[in-house]
Design an enzyme around this catalytic site. Structure first.
Site, PDB file in Angstrom:
ATOM      1  N   HIS A 143       0.792  -1.224   0.000  1.00 25.09           N
ATOM      2  CA  HIS A 143       0.000   0.000   0.000  1.00 25.09           C
ATOM      3  C   HIS A 143       0.828   1.279   0.000  1.00 25.09           C
ATOM      4  O   HIS A 143       0.291   2.362  -0.207  1.00 25.09           O
ATOM      5  CB  HIS A 143      -0.945   0.023   1.211  1.00 25.09           C
ATOM      6  CG  HIS A 143      -0.247   0.286   2.520  1.00 25.09           C
ATOM      7  ND1 HIS A 143       0.425  -0.698   3.198  1.00 25.09           N
ATOM      8  CD2 HIS A 143      -0.106   1.415   3.251  1.00 25.09           C
ATOM      9  CE1 HIS A 143       0.943  -0.191   4.307  1.00 25.09           C
ATOM     10  NE2 HIS A 143       0.637   1.096   4.367  1.00 25.09           N
ATOM     11  N   ARG A 144       2.129   1.180   0.205  1.00 20.71           N
ATOM     12  CA  ARG A 144       2.932   2.401   0.294  1.00 20.71           C
ATOM     13  C   ARG A 144       3.110   3.042  -1.081  1.00 20.71           C
ATOM     14  O   ARG A 144       3.324   2.348  -2.084  1.00 20.71           O
ATOM     15  CB  ARG A 144       4.290   2.115   0.937  1.00 20.71           C
ATOM     16  CG  ARG A 144       4.143   1.665   2.368  1.00 20.71           C
ATOM     17  CD  ARG A 144       5.404   1.765   3.176  1.00 20.71           C
ATOM     18  NE  ARG A 144       5.135   1.322   4.539  1.00 20.71           N
ATOM     19  CZ  ARG A 144       4.607   2.081   5.488  1.00 20.71           C
ATOM     20  NH1 ARG A 144       4.320   3.344   5.224  1.00 20.71           N
ATOM     21  NH2 ARG A 144       4.358   1.605   6.690  1.00 20.71           N
TER      22      ARG A 144
END
Length: 350
Positions: free
Chosen positions: A196-197
């Site tokens: 998700h980064r």
């Protein structure tokens, strides 16, 4: 996951000495049903006294919304202290509001640092720790970080990790997800991914190469990928269609950790998951250049390999050769952290 054991410890304390009164405020920052509501239900967290419904928008919009609404909440319901956990937007926003209203702030999971200012969470940690009154820490590294920032020893309380309190309590309650049977999963014969980064998922080219490399190195084993809402938007145009890649909606805590417990390894860019894999002795490959949880690498089962996809094949080779490190459990990760927190608080705020 961090609040549940603290509330349980308060309720346990109040059965003996009814002197802790609290309000649970849900800011609404995490508004996906599987990423919010199910956690309250599965972890036995009572219904919040207030839900600020501040989800959505940019970082600034969300921070502003939380601050405006939490200020109103705190003025209407005065408190001796505001306890915040972790390093999310809510942590920062509520801390600033409390201090400007001259209310003391207690930070649970204080002192952790990645030293990477490109991460929104790092800014949240730094600002919250700069204005907090008391600090509950998960590791000696966190203690050291706070001392180097000038925090006095009497305000630092090394208590352990409330995430681990929740994990240890809930292990026997893990739920086998439906896809276990649907995809014929077997213990140690599949992988779990979470990404998700921004550095990994915002560039479609980078995300495509990462996933294609993982697929290529998996030797045909199923790859379970609960897709974060942020990542889902960027996957739409990639055209990745591997038979062993199983992309699913975000999962509940008990289902997701069932998969983690029995997987061959986790590939992630999360911080919290590295703590859970360390506790369960599960190999973890972290696609980041830094970590705010170095104890998961130095003591646990986590390896930080960076964001270059070329670093994945050697890591997979270690896994398939059975040479991944065994790891150990960091000090005070024993399921009693919340009890220690409440013991300290009742002594400080008599």
């Amino acid at each position: 996951m961090k609040i549940a054991p603290i509330i349980e410890a308060i309720e346990k304390h109040n059965k003996i000495s009814d002197n802790i009164h609290y309000r649970l405020v849900h800011t609404g920052q995490h508004y996906d049903k599987n990423m919010s509501d199910s956690f309250f239900t599965q972890l036995g967290i009572p219904h919040p006294h207030a839900n600020l419904e501040s989800g959505g928008g940019t970082q600034a919009e969300q921070t502003g919304n939380i601050m405006v609404r939490f200020e109103k909440e705190l003025i209407e319901n005065p408190a001796d202290l505001v306890l915040v956990v972790g390093d999310v937007t809510s942590t920062l926003a509520c801390s600033v509001v409390a201090k400007k209203l001259c209310v003391e702030v207690v930070h649970v999971e204080a002192g952790i640092r990645s030293f990477d200012l490109s991460m929104p969470e790092e800014i949240n940690r730094m600002v919250t720790d700069a204005i907090s009154d008391h600090f509950f820490t998960t590791s000696e590294v966190a203690n050291k970080n706070l001392k180097q920032a000038g925090v006095s020893d009497d305000r630092i309380h090394f208590v352990g990790n409330t995430m681990i309190d929740t994990l240890l309590k809930q292990q026997s309650n893990f739920i086998q997800p439906l896809l276990w049977v649907e995809k014929n999963l077997e213990k140690g014969k599949y992988f779990v991914i979470t990404l998700h980064r921004p550095g990994n998922v915002d560039g479609e080219h980078k995300l495509k190469i990462l996933l294609e490399t993982i697929i290529e190195e998996s030797r045909g084993l199923p790859i379970i990928f609960p897709v974060h809402p942020r990542t889902a938007k960027n996957l739409q145009n990639l055209g990745i269609n591997a038979s062993n890649l199983v992309m699913v909606e975000p999962m509940s805590y008990l289902e997701f950790n069932y998969l983690v417990k029995f997987t061959k390894a986790v590939i992630t860019d999360s911080g919290g998951i590295t703590e859970e894999t360390t506790m369960m002795g599960v190999p973890c490959i972290t696609l980041r250049n830094n970590t705010e949880r170095p104890e998961t690498v130095e003591i646990g089962t986590n390896e930080l390999i960076g964001t270059n996809p070329d670093n994945l094949p050697p890591a997979f080779q270690l896994l398939f050769d059975g040479k991944w490190k065994k790891g150990a459990v960091p000090p005070l990760w024993d399921g009693k952290t919340a009890d220690r927190i409440i013991a300290v608080l009742t002594n400080l705020y008599r």
